[in-house]
Design a protein around this motif. Sequence first.
Motif, PDB file in Angstrom:
ATOM      1  N   VAL A 218       2.143  39.426   4.237  1.00 28.37           N
ATOM      2  CA  VAL A 218       0.705  39.445   4.484  1.00 28.37           C
ATOM      3  C   VAL A 218       0.188  38.020   4.395  1.00 28.37           C
ATOM      4  N   ASP A 219      -0.432  37.551   5.473  1.00 29.59           N
ATOM      5  CA  ASP A 219      -1.018  36.212   5.479  1.00 29.59           C
ATOM      6  C   ASP A 219      -2.121  36.129   4.417  1.00 29.59           C
ATOM      7  N   CYS A 229      -7.532  40.835  11.062  1.00 34.50           N
ATOM      8  CA  CYS A 229      -6.114  40.528  11.247  1.00 34.50           C
ATOM      9  C   CYS A 229      -5.413  41.631  12.030  1.00 34.50           C
ATOM     10  N   ALA A 230      -4.236  41.312  12.503  1.00 37.23           N
ATOM     11  CA  ALA A 230      -3.436  42.266  13.275  1.00 37.23           C
ATOM     12  C   ALA A 230      -2.167  42.614  12.512  1.00 37.23           C
ATOM     13  N   LYS A 366       1.135  41.353   8.442  1.00 37.04           N
ATOM     14  CA  LYS A 366      -0.307  41.323   8.707  1.00 37.04           C
ATOM     15  C   LYS A 366      -0.686  39.863   8.859  1.00 37.04           C
ATOM     16  N   LEU A 367      -1.108  39.492  10.072  1.00 38.48           N
ATOM     17  CA  LEU A 367      -1.298  38.082  10.402  1.00 38.48           C
ATOM     18  C   LEU A 367      -2.596  37.874  11.177  1.00 38.48           C
ATOM     19  N   ASN A 397      -3.375  40.859  19.089  1.00 42.15           N
ATOM     20  CA  ASN A 397      -4.792  41.096  19.348  1.00 42.15           C
ATOM     21  C   ASN A 397      -5.508  41.438  18.048  1.00 42.15           C
ATOM     22  N   ASN A 398      -6.783  41.187  18.034  1.00 42.64           N
ATOM     23  CA  ASN A 398      -7.591  41.344  16.827  1.00 42.64           C
ATOM     24  C   ASN A 398      -7.575  42.789  16.319  1.00 42.64           C
TER      25      ASN A 398
END
Length: 410
Positions: A218-219, A229-230, A366-367, A397-398
């Motif tokens: 997870v970022d 995030c995507a 999750k980025l 994509n968002n």
Amino acid sequence: MAPAVGLVNQGQYLEASEKVKLAMTEASEKDRLAYLLDQASALQMAGRYQESSRLFIQADQLSEQLDYHSASQVTLSALSSEEMIQYKGDSFEKLMINAMNALNFLYLDDLDSAMVEVRRIDEKVKRFQLDNRKDYELNSFASYLSGLIYEAQGKFDDAFISYKKSYELDPFPSLLLYDLNRVAKKSNRMDQLALLGPSANVPLQGGASRPPISSIYVDPHCVTANSACADIVVVYLQGLGPKKVPMPQSPRYPTLIRTQSNIKAIKVTLSEEKKLKDHSPILVNATSSPVYNVQDVAIETLEKDRAALVLRRLGGVVAKEVAADQIRQKNEALGFIAWLFMHLSDRADLRQWLLLPESIQVAKFKLLPKEYNLVIEGLDSRGIPLKTVLNQKLKLNNQKTQFKIIRTTY
């Protein structure tokens, strides 16, 4: 279908599909389901997801039609072998048909069609439960996959219910515990999570950016509730399931031997090509974590069914003796020939879904939504990279979940 398996191991998936298709045209109708499943699997490996989906749908319909044995088939099987009965697959395989087809639709970004397969899984599970099927037959991966799809649609209540079902069937995958806790928090079901016991209630380390398992990244920018995030979900189908062979000490009965594959897991690496203004370029990775062991379930299913199989075959032995004696009373030589033929034809039923994976594994990210380089490497049992399985650009994509389906058999 050993030649098709050999082609699959060489990466010649379309050739394997054609080999299975040709064999199906020459095979008996009672064996059609096994061939359909293997052809659909080979096409999935080849990236022909729409063609694969059509065949899985056919296989699903056929498996429902074949969920019975006619009196004539039972009689023939008693006088010869189990191969005279329609092949209809095991309970967990019937759920795997829909799970594998849902994966096709996920890759095609068709969540609605994937949900149709999820509903089919739910219908079958309810029917199996009414029939008092054992837990191992209910397929924890099918429930876990339902959770993934519901979560991708933002249906966190439904996702929690599906993850909970998967946990109740198999509480061991560490990734499942993380998913169960995360979705319980999103759906305000922490009280229900507590009812599952202390082993299920694993804190998510508050606002920590990195979950405590290596299969999730997870970022740090994505830990807040309002972060845009995507998600990336990589589903890895590893190896080949066990192979049916006659029992050495009793060739009338099948047994399953474990297959061996060099690649045991995958390492998924995502990186940026250049530095952005707001933060440094990232290089992140996650290693796939097992969520379902097909090989173990297949072996357990066969062993649990062995007592019933032995009883059927003992009944077949008696039926053969009676039939041969009746012929012998009229013609002794012909009776002996009939006795010999019936016993020699009584062999183990080796039909199976050959191209099932050995295990199903998952890695998650999750980025921030942007373009990344995606590299997937196959790892051996020591975690050493053996081969680059995939190397491509990936644009996120968002606030959207993107699924990647990866398969290796070697």
